[in-house]
Design an enzyme around this catalytic site. Structure first.
Site, PDB file in Angstrom:
ATOM      1  N   ARG A  53       0.699  -1.219  -0.143  1.00 24.59           N
ATOM      2  CA  ARG A  53      -0.017   0.065  -0.002  1.00 24.59           C
ATOM      3  C   ARG A  53       0.760   1.165   0.043  1.00 24.59           C
ATOM      4  O   ARG A  53       0.716   2.257  -0.595  1.00 24.59           O
ATOM      5  CB  ARG A  53      -1.051  -0.028   1.022  1.00 24.59           C
ATOM      6  CG  ARG A  53      -1.664   1.315   1.300  1.00 24.59           C
ATOM      7  CD  ARG A  53      -2.907   1.433   2.336  1.00 24.59           C
ATOM      8  NE  ARG A  53      -2.860   0.473   3.253  1.00 24.59           N
ATOM      9  CZ  ARG A  53      -1.997   0.762   4.461  1.00 24.59           C
ATOM     10  NH1 ARG A  53      -1.274   1.782   4.437  1.00 24.59           N
ATOM     11  NH2 ARG A  53      -1.954  -0.029   5.492  1.00 24.59           N
ATOM     12  N   TYR A 106     -16.796  16.842 -15.597  1.00 25.15           N
ATOM     13  CA  TYR A 106     -17.268  15.629 -15.980  1.00 25.15           C
ATOM     14  C   TYR A 106     -18.045  15.339 -14.567  1.00 25.15           C
ATOM     15  O   TYR A 106     -17.978  15.813 -13.496  1.00 25.15           O
ATOM     16  CB  TYR A 106     -15.934  14.848 -15.613  1.00 25.15           C
ATOM     17  CG  TYR A 106     -16.281  13.290 -15.355  1.00 25.15           C
ATOM     18  CD1 TYR A 106     -16.713  12.388 -16.432  1.00 25.15           C
ATOM     19  CD2 TYR A 106     -15.757  12.775 -14.153  1.00 25.15           C
ATOM     20  CE1 TYR A 106     -16.975  11.057 -16.019  1.00 25.15           C
ATOM     21  CE2 TYR A 106     -15.978  11.467 -13.837  1.00 25.15           C
ATOM     22  CZ  TYR A 106     -16.676  10.581 -14.888  1.00 25.15           C
ATOM     23  OH  TYR A 106     -16.769   9.265 -14.531  1.00 25.15           O
ATOM     24  N   ASP A 178      -7.649  18.562 -14.803  1.00 24.93           N
ATOM     25  CA  ASP A 178      -7.827  17.443 -15.160  1.00 24.93           C
ATOM     26  C   ASP A 178      -7.615  17.368 -16.622  1.00 24.93           C
ATOM     27  O   ASP A 178      -8.216  17.824 -17.334  1.00 24.93           O
ATOM     28  CB  ASP A 178      -9.246  17.104 -14.997  1.00 24.93           C
ATOM     29  CG  ASP A 178      -9.828  15.919 -15.244  1.00 24.93           C
ATOM     30  OD1 ASP A 178      -9.198  15.050 -16.088  1.00 24.93           O
ATOM     31  OD2 ASP A 178     -10.906  15.075 -14.772  1.00 24.93           O
ATOM     32  N   LYS A 203      -8.428   6.352 -19.411  1.00 24.46           N
ATOM     33  CA  LYS A 203      -8.713   6.735 -20.704  1.00 24.46           C
ATOM     34  C   LYS A 203      -7.591   6.687 -21.404  1.00 24.46           C
ATOM     35  O   LYS A 203      -7.188   5.443 -21.961  1.00 24.46           O
ATOM     36  CB  LYS A 203      -9.200   8.248 -20.593  1.00 24.46           C
ATOM     37  CG  LYS A 203     -10.146   8.239 -19.442  1.00 24.46           C
ATOM     38  CD  LYS A 203     -11.465   7.261 -19.599  1.00 24.46           C
ATOM     39  CE  LYS A 203     -12.514   7.325 -18.393  1.00 24.46           C
ATOM     40  NZ  LYS A 203     -12.917   8.777 -17.757  1.00 24.46           N
TER      41      LYS A 203
HETATM   42  C1  LIG Z   1     -13.534   9.157 -16.507  1.00 27.43           C
HETATM   43  C2  LIG Z   1     -13.229  10.597 -16.075  1.00 27.43           C
HETATM   44  C3  LIG Z   1     -12.893  10.607 -14.594  1.00 27.43           C
HETATM   45  C4  LIG Z   1     -12.958   9.573 -13.459  1.00 27.43           C
HETATM   46  O1  LIG Z   1     -12.205   8.850 -13.660  1.00 27.43           O
HETATM   47  P1  LIG Z   1     -12.220   7.201 -13.326  1.00 27.43           P
HETATM   48  O2  LIG Z   1     -11.102   6.274 -13.486  1.00 27.43           O
HETATM   49  O3  LIG Z   1     -13.508   6.615 -14.024  1.00 27.43           O
HETATM   50  O4  LIG Z   1     -12.479   7.246 -11.910  1.00 27.43           O
HETATM   51  C5  LIG Z   1     -12.183  11.903 -14.366  1.00 27.43           C
HETATM   52  N1  LIG Z   1     -12.410  13.040 -15.172  1.00 27.43           N
HETATM   53  C6  LIG Z   1     -12.508  12.765 -16.548  1.00 27.43           C
HETATM   54  C7  LIG Z   1     -12.519  14.174 -17.428  1.00 27.43           C
HETATM   55  C8  LIG Z   1     -12.887  11.712 -16.971  1.00 27.43           C
HETATM   56  O5  LIG Z   1     -13.380  11.394 -18.358  1.00 27.43           O
END
Ligand SMILES: *Cc1c(COP(=O)(O)O)cnc(C)c1O
Length: 382
Positions: A53, A106, A178, A203
């Protein structure tokens, strides 16, 4: 000419944190599928590892790579993008503090602020981040963080990172970006003045729709230490196999992004001249309100394309008719996806100020043969 090995983006993506294994020469970091480590006498740690961890060698390789490709001082890998966001909020905010978020954030980020952070005592305001006066007006003495997404999910809004960094720093707040939609290949927020980069590595970074993960990358090592404390104390870490898959994905990020962008441009070209499509949302279009800012801060305009039909029914119909574009949530993988944000990814924002239009369709344009993708869309649009 100097003798130093030059390390550009793709070189870092393939090598940073991933020197051949000293014990075996393996050119790829092994999956250290292990929870604990033998100590040579109490506290005698061989590689600084005591419990996975706190740290694990495969995760360390990913964290070093993340830091280098985002031009940061420290990278931290989490179990998901939202776990990374949660760790960031709880590290830099305490009850009584205030955060500014995009008014088209988001849906999961909005839900985290509305349903988790706010009940904990952190208030927030959704603000149009393209409007500097509105951002300044929303700042309060207790504002600790301005949260940026650019491009935004799913409306492809663009925010000026350098300008917002200036506003945040004048107010004594941090700027978090982000960077999920752009990826560090297209945009490096820390170089533009941001303090923290947030990723859903699920992603584009992972890129193959086979792993859920998240990351934080910071410019300041001190903040990195505080975040690492929370990462360990709260425990939402990336597991070794997830870290390994993400590292493997990052190696091809540059070539994948080039193809995602090229294919997206062809898709945009088709959609803009199609009579059934009312509006195309893509920062590469010269009439997109964020086009100039995007051109200034991004290498190219990305693989995400949204468009509006004449009605919700028409939008739903397109989503259900494509054959190559798979109907599904998520984005950024090699395969093309289509979805209806209002009923799928952004259903959690329904009834909120961040509700998305029902006639909206979102595409994650993959790296398949572009002509095949165009034909699939043309048939689905009718
Ligand atoms: C998918 C997404 C998230 C969240 O991420 P997870 O891996 O699904 O927890 C945050 N910001 C954006 C822009 C996203 O597309």
């Amino acid at each position: 000419m100097d003798n130093e090995v030059h390390r550009g983006f793709e070189t870092l993506a393939i090598h940073a944190g991933q020197e051949p294994d000293p014990a075996t020469g393996a050119v790829v970091p092994p999956i250290y599928q292990v929870s604990t480590y033998k100590q040579d006498g109490i506290g005698g740690l061989r590689g600084g590892y005591e419990y996975s961890r706190s740290a694990n060698p495969t995760r360390t390789a990913l964290e070093v790579c993340l830091a280098e490709i985002e031009a940061g001082a420290r990278g931290l890998a989490f179990a998901s993008g939202l776990a990374a966001e949660d760790a960031l909020i709880r590290t830099v905010c305490k009850p009584g503090d205030h955060v500014i978020i995009p008014n088209d954030a988001y849906g999961g980020t909005y839900r985290l602020f509305a349903k988790v952070a706010e009940p904990w005592g952190v208030s927030f305001d959704p603000v149009p981040l393209g409007d500097a006066a509105a951002v300044r007006a929303a700042i309060r003495p207790e504002t600790k963080l301005i949260w940026v997404e650019t491009p935004t999910n799913p409306l492809l809004g663009i925010a000026d990172i350098a300008m917002l960094a200036g506003i945040a720093h004048d107010a004594g707040a941090l700027l978090a970006v982000d960077n999920t939609f752009a990826s560090p290949y297209l945009q490096r927020p820390l170089e533009l003045g941001a303090d923290v980069v947030v990723h859903s590595t699920t992603k584009y970074m992972g890129g193959h729709s086979d792993v859920v993960g998240g990351a934080l990358i910071v410019a300041d090592g001190g903040l990195g230490e505080r975040l690492a404390f929370h990462q360990n104390a709260m425990g939402a870490v990336a597991g070794p196999f997830d870290a390994w898959l993400t590292l493997r994905g990052i190696k091809t990020l540059g070539v994948r992004m080039d193809r995602h962008c090229a294919n997206a441009e062809k898709v945009v070209e088709l959609l803009t001249r199609h009579p059934a499509v009312r509006e195309v949302l893509y920062p590469g279009l010269p009439d997109h309100p964020g086009h100039e800012v995007a051109a200034k801060q991004m290498r190219a305009f990305g693989g995400m394309v949204s468009f509006r039909m004449d009605s919700e029914d028409a939008a739903v119909r397109v989503c259900e008719r494509t054959k190559l574009f798979t109907l599904g949530e998520s984005l950024g993988g090699v395969e093309s996806l289509i979805e209806h944000p209002g009923r799928m990814t952004h259903a959690s924002a329904a009834g909120s100020p961040l509700e998305v239009p029902g006639d909206l369709v979102r595409l994650s344009v993959g790296i398949e043969d572009a002509d095949d993708l165009l034909r699939d869309l043309e048939l689905a649009l009718g």
